[in-house]
Structure formats: structure tokens, C-alpha cells
Design a protein around this motif. Structure first.
Motif, PDB file in Angstrom:
ATOM      1  N   LEU A  94       1.553  16.147  -3.706  1.00  0.00           N
ATOM      2  CA  LEU A  94       1.615  14.697  -3.581  1.00  0.00           C
ATOM      3  C   LEU A  94       1.007  14.248  -2.245  1.00  0.00           C
ATOM      4  O   LEU A  94       0.216  13.299  -2.209  1.00  0.00           O
ATOM      5  CB  LEU A  94       3.046  14.189  -3.725  1.00  0.00           C
ATOM      6  N   ALA A  95       1.342  14.920  -1.172  1.00  0.00           N
ATOM      7  CA  ALA A  95       0.746  14.587   0.130  1.00  0.00           C
ATOM      8  C   ALA A  95      -0.769  14.753   0.079  1.00  0.00           C
ATOM      9  O   ALA A  95      -1.520  13.929   0.618  1.00  0.00           O
ATOM     10  CB  ALA A  95       1.357  15.455   1.227  1.00  0.00           C
ATOM     11  N   SER A  96      -1.236  15.790  -0.596  1.00  0.00           N
ATOM     12  CA  SER A  96      -2.668  16.015  -0.734  1.00  0.00           C
ATOM     13  C   SER A  96      -3.348  14.861  -1.463  1.00  0.00           C
ATOM     14  O   SER A  96      -4.476  14.483  -1.124  1.00  0.00           O
ATOM     15  CB  SER A  96      -2.921  17.330  -1.473  1.00  0.00           C
ATOM     16  N   CYS A  97      -2.690  14.275  -2.447  1.00  0.00           N
ATOM     17  CA  CYS A  97      -3.255  13.120  -3.152  1.00  0.00           C
ATOM     18  C   CYS A  97      -3.588  12.004  -2.158  1.00  0.00           C
ATOM     19  O   CYS A  97      -4.692  11.446  -2.179  1.00  0.00           O
ATOM     20  CB  CYS A  97      -2.277  12.586  -4.194  1.00  0.00           C
ATOM     21  N   TYR A  98      -2.642  11.669  -1.309  1.00  0.00           N
ATOM     22  CA  TYR A  98      -2.850  10.583  -0.353  1.00  0.00           C
ATOM     23  C   TYR A  98      -3.917  10.955   0.677  1.00  0.00           C
ATOM     24  O   TYR A  98      -4.796  10.135   0.993  1.00  0.00           O
ATOM     25  CB  TYR A  98      -1.526  10.208   0.331  1.00  0.00           C
ATOM     26  N   ARG A  99      -3.884  12.184   1.187  1.00  0.00           N
ATOM     27  CA  ARG A  99      -4.904  12.628   2.153  1.00  0.00           C
ATOM     28  C   ARG A  99      -6.296  12.591   1.540  1.00  0.00           C
ATOM     29  O   ARG A  99      -7.243  12.084   2.137  1.00  0.00           O
ATOM     30  CB  ARG A  99      -4.604  14.044   2.646  1.00  0.00           C
ATOM     31  N   ARG A 100      -6.421  13.168   0.345  1.00  0.00           N
ATOM     32  CA  ARG A 100      -7.734  13.232  -0.310  1.00  0.00           C
ATOM     33  C   ARG A 100      -8.263  11.830  -0.615  1.00  0.00           C
ATOM     34  O   ARG A 100      -9.458  11.581  -0.491  1.00  0.00           O
ATOM     35  CB  ARG A 100      -7.667  14.070  -1.587  1.00  0.00           C
ATOM     36  N   CYS A 101      -7.392  10.912  -1.010  1.00  0.00           N
ATOM     37  CA  CYS A 101      -7.846   9.544  -1.256  1.00  0.00           C
ATOM     38  C   CYS A 101      -8.410   8.914   0.016  1.00  0.00           C
ATOM     39  O   CYS A 101      -9.444   8.231  -0.030  1.00  0.00           O
ATOM     40  CB  CYS A 101      -6.714   8.686  -1.817  1.00  0.00           C
ATOM     41  N   LEU A 102      -7.756   9.139   1.141  1.00  0.00           N
ATOM     42  CA  LEU A 102      -8.275   8.612   2.405  1.00  0.00           C
ATOM     43  C   LEU A 102      -9.603   9.275   2.768  1.00  0.00           C
ATOM     44  O   LEU A 102     -10.524   8.608   3.254  1.00  0.00           O
ATOM     45  CB  LEU A 102      -7.258   8.792   3.528  1.00  0.00           C
ATOM     46  N   GLU A 103      -9.721  10.573   2.531  1.00  0.00           N
ATOM     47  CA  GLU A 103     -10.989  11.271   2.801  1.00  0.00           C
ATOM     48  C   GLU A 103     -12.112  10.702   1.940  1.00  0.00           C
ATOM     49  O   GLU A 103     -13.222  10.452   2.427  1.00  0.00           O
ATOM     50  CB  GLU A 103     -10.842  12.770   2.543  1.00  0.00           C
ATOM     51  N   VAL A 104     -11.834  10.493   0.659  1.00  0.00           N
ATOM     52  CA  VAL A 104     -12.836   9.920  -0.241  1.00  0.00           C
ATOM     53  C   VAL A 104     -13.175   8.498   0.202  1.00  0.00           C
ATOM     54  O   VAL A 104     -14.354   8.113   0.234  1.00  0.00           O
ATOM     55  CB  VAL A 104     -12.352   9.975  -1.710  1.00  0.00           C
ATOM     56  N   ALA A 105     -12.183   7.711   0.558  1.00  0.00           N
ATOM     57  CA  ALA A 105     -12.427   6.345   1.040  1.00  0.00           C
ATOM     58  C   ALA A 105     -13.322   6.371   2.276  1.00  0.00           C
ATOM     59  O   ALA A 105     -14.242   5.551   2.394  1.00  0.00           O
ATOM     60  CB  ALA A 105     -11.110   5.641   1.340  1.00  0.00           C
ATOM     61  N   ASP A 106     -13.087   7.310   3.178  1.00  0.00           N
ATOM     62  CA  ASP A 106     -13.937   7.442   4.362  1.00  0.00           C
ATOM     63  C   ASP A 106     -15.371   7.785   3.967  1.00  0.00           C
ATOM     64  O   ASP A 106     -16.327   7.223   4.512  1.00  0.00           O
ATOM     65  CB  ASP A 106     -13.383   8.502   5.312  1.00  0.00           C
ATOM     66  N   GLN A 107     -15.535   8.693   3.017  1.00  0.00           N
ATOM     67  CA  GLN A 107     -16.876   9.058   2.555  1.00  0.00           C
ATOM     68  C   GLN A 107     -17.604   7.862   1.946  1.00  0.00           C
ATOM     69  O   GLN A 107     -18.817   7.741   2.057  1.00  0.00           O
ATOM     70  CB  GLN A 107     -16.797  10.195   1.538  1.00  0.00           C
ATOM     71  N   LEU A 108     -16.854   6.977   1.302  1.00  0.00           N
ATOM     72  CA  LEU A 108     -17.432   5.794   0.670  1.00  0.00           C
ATOM     73  C   LEU A 108     -17.661   4.652   1.659  1.00  0.00           C
ATOM     74  O   LEU A 108     -18.298   3.662   1.311  1.00  0.00           O
ATOM     75  CB  LEU A 108     -16.495   5.297  -0.440  1.00  0.00           C
ATOM     76  N   GLY A 109     -17.105   4.763   2.856  1.00  0.00           N
ATOM     77  CA  GLY A 109     -17.208   3.695   3.842  1.00  0.00           C
ATOM     78  C   GLY A 109     -16.251   2.544   3.581  1.00  0.00           C
ATOM     79  O   GLY A 109     -16.464   1.431   4.063  1.00  0.00           O
ATOM     80  N   ALA A 110     -15.190   2.791   2.826  1.00  0.00           N
ATOM     81  CA  ALA A 110     -14.211   1.748   2.517  1.00  0.00           C
ATOM     82  C   ALA A 110     -13.357   1.445   3.746  1.00  0.00           C
ATOM     83  O   ALA A 110     -12.875   2.358   4.414  1.00  0.00           O
ATOM     84  CB  ALA A 110     -13.315   2.188   1.362  1.00  0.00           C
ATOM     85  N   SER A 111     -13.160   0.174   4.017  1.00  0.00           N
ATOM     86  CA  SER A 111     -12.295  -0.201   5.139  1.00  0.00           C
ATOM     87  C   SER A 111     -10.898  -0.605   4.672  1.00  0.00           C
ATOM     88  O   SER A 111      -9.993  -0.743   5.481  1.00  0.00           O
ATOM     89  CB  SER A 111     -12.921  -1.323   5.965  1.00  0.00           C
ATOM     90  N   SER A 112     -10.735  -0.800   3.349  1.00  0.00           N
ATOM     91  CA  SER A 112      -9.425  -1.166   2.812  1.00  0.00           C
ATOM     92  C   SER A 112      -9.209  -0.459   1.479  1.00  0.00           C
ATOM     93  O   SER A 112     -10.153  -0.232   0.721  1.00  0.00           O
ATOM     94  CB  SER A 112      -9.313  -2.684   2.643  1.00  0.00           C
ATOM     95  N   ILE A 113      -7.929  -0.117   1.227  1.00  0.00           N
ATOM     96  CA  ILE A 113      -7.591   0.634   0.020  1.00  0.00           C
ATOM     97  C   ILE A 113      -6.187   0.244  -0.439  1.00  0.00           C
ATOM     98  O   ILE A 113      -5.315  -0.024   0.401  1.00  0.00           O
ATOM     99  CB  ILE A 113      -7.697   2.151   0.285  1.00  0.00           C
ATOM    100  N   ALA A 114      -6.000   0.205  -1.746  1.00  0.00           N
ATOM    101  CA  ALA A 114      -4.689  -0.097  -2.322  1.00  0.00           C
ATOM    102  C   ALA A 114      -4.217   1.115  -3.120  1.00  0.00           C
ATOM    103  O   ALA A 114      -4.980   1.678  -3.918  1.00  0.00           O
ATOM    104  CB  ALA A 114      -4.767  -1.317  -3.224  1.00  0.00           C
ATOM    105  N   PHE A 115      -2.977   1.512  -2.885  1.00  0.00           N
ATOM    106  CA  PHE A 115      -2.363   2.660  -3.557  1.00  0.00           C
ATOM    107  C   PHE A 115      -1.200   2.212  -4.432  1.00  0.00           C
ATOM    108  O   PHE A 115      -0.376   1.416  -3.989  1.00  0.00           O
ATOM    109  CB  PHE A 115      -1.749   3.627  -2.539  1.00  0.00           C
ATOM    110  N   PRO A 116      -1.070   2.809  -5.623  1.00  0.00           N
ATOM    111  CA  PRO A 116       0.183   2.665  -6.377  1.00  0.00           C
ATOM    112  C   PRO A 116       1.147   3.753  -5.892  1.00  0.00           C
ATOM    113  O   PRO A 116       0.786   4.582  -5.048  1.00  0.00           O
ATOM    114  CB  PRO A 116      -0.262   2.942  -7.812  1.00  0.00           C
ATOM    115  N   ALA A 117       2.326   3.793  -6.438  1.00  0.00           N
ATOM    116  CA  ALA A 117       3.255   4.901  -6.187  1.00  0.00           C
ATOM    117  C   ALA A 117       2.815   6.054  -7.085  1.00  0.00           C
ATOM    118  O   ALA A 117       3.041   6.044  -8.285  1.00  0.00           O
ATOM    119  CB  ALA A 117       4.687   4.484  -6.490  1.00  0.00           C
ATOM    120  N   ILE A 118       2.162   7.032  -6.508  1.00  0.00           N
ATOM    121  CA  ILE A 118       1.563   8.135  -7.265  1.00  0.00           C
ATOM    122  C   ILE A 118       2.647   9.072  -7.795  1.00  0.00           C
ATOM    123  O   ILE A 118       3.542   9.475  -7.049  1.00  0.00           O
ATOM    124  CB  ILE A 118       0.559   8.904  -6.384  1.00  0.00           C
ATOM    125  N   ALA A 119       2.541   9.401  -9.072  1.00  0.00           N
ATOM    126  CA  ALA A 119       3.354  10.411  -9.771  1.00  0.00           C
ATOM    127  C   ALA A 119       4.791   9.988 -10.060  1.00  0.00           C
ATOM    128  O   ALA A 119       5.561  10.795 -10.572  1.00  0.00           O
ATOM    129  CB  ALA A 119       3.333  11.755  -9.047  1.00  0.00           C
TER     130      ALA A 119
END
Length: 168
Positions: A94-119
Motif C-alpha cells: 500500500l505504501a508503494s502505491c502512494y510512492r509510485r504514484c508520486l514518482e509517476v506524477a513527477d515523471q509527468l511534470g504534474a504539480s497537483s494530484i488527487a488520491f482516493p483511499a486506495i484498497a
């Protein structure tokens, strides 16, 4: 510095550069928040997910957001762990989900992101533990993302996430 806020609402109406969907491994759509995002984005999202997947639990992959309105540039798909009692690596995944999403967002150049409650839906992860992991991981992961929004679909989820955010 990243600002984290908790919002009660519908993730499909968020005005962020990217939204996260709690996906299944196929990335072709499912139930719950994943189904809602797929319905809002249109059938192209499932086709893009099928071409990209499968995605392993704990990982994340991005597609365009297609017909989401207000316009969102990217959907980041992440596969949470299925709850099996907590002794099968679920917290780490579960922690990896949140970390990986931030890594992907960084790769995309996203400055804002919205998360649901995962799992916490059909995958059965206990909501209180999931909120604790989400907030801790988002606070401790280095990222260029400036704004993180945790989207709660009901009052109980909001209270858990807001409580964790205030406590950590």
C-alpha cells in the motif's frame, strides 16, 4: 513543499493535473472509484489501460485522462493489495502505491494530484490503517508535486483521513 489536504467529494470532478485510480491489474476498469473514473473518462481509458497493463500490486502507470471534466491531464492507475490479514506484505504494498504514484506524477511534470483511499473498498484494507499509511507515505516521500488532495467519498473516510493528517 507539498501541501496535503483532505476533501469530501467526487474524485472525477477534481481540478488537478492527475487523478489516481485504485485499479485492478488489467487497468481496464472495475468497480468502485475505478469504475467511476472509467465511466467519466470514457471507453478510451479502458483501451489505453489494456495496452499498458498489466500492473502489479504496489506499482503505478499513467494514461491520458481522455474525457474527464473538468480537464485532467493524466490518470495514474495503481493496484493496491488485497487485505489478507496484514501479514502478507500489505502495508508495504500500500505504501508503494502512494510512492509510485508520486514518482509517476513527477515523471509527468504534474504539480497537483488527487488520491482516493486506495484498497479500502472491494480489496478490504482496513480504512484506519490505510489512512495512516497514506498520510505517512505522502508526507515522507520526496516529490516535486506541490498539492496532494486526499478525496474521501463519505464522512467516515473524511474523518479518518483528516484525523490522520492532523495527528502526523
Amino acid at each position: 513543499m507539498t501541501t496535503i489536504t483532505v476533501v469530501l467529494g467526487d474524485i472525477t470532478s477534481e481540478r488537478t493535473d492527475a487523478i489516481v485510480t485504485a485499479a485492478n491489474e488489467s487497468l481496464m476498469g472495475g468497480r468502485g472509484v475505478d469504475g467511476a473514473i472509467h465511466r467519466a473518462a470514457g471507453p478510451q481509458l479502458a483501451r489505453a489501460g489494456a495496452a499498458l497493463g498489466p500492473c502489479a500490486p504496489g506499482d503505478a502507470m499513467a494514461t491520458p485522462a481522455f474525457d474527464l471534466w473538468p480537464p485532467v491531464a493524466h490518470v495514474i492507475h495503481t493496484v493496491g493489495p488485497i487485505w489478507e490479514g496484514g501479514d502478507h506484505g500489505e502495508p508495504e504494498l500500500l505504501a508503494s502505491c502512494y510512492r509510485r504514484c508520486l514518482e509517476v506524477a513527477d515523471q509527468l511534470g504534474a504539480s497537483s494530484i488527487a488520491f482516493p483511499a486506495i484498497a479500502t473498498g472491494i480489496y478490504g484494507y482496513p480504512a484506519e490503517q490505510a489512512a495512516r499509511i497514506a498520510v505517512h507515505t505522502l508526507r515522507s516521500t520526496p516529490t516535486a508535486v506541490q498539492a496532494v488532495r486526499l478525496i474521501a467519498f463519505d464522512e467516515a473516510s473524511y474523518d479518518l483521513m483528516a484525523g490522520e493528517l492532523a495527528a502526523q
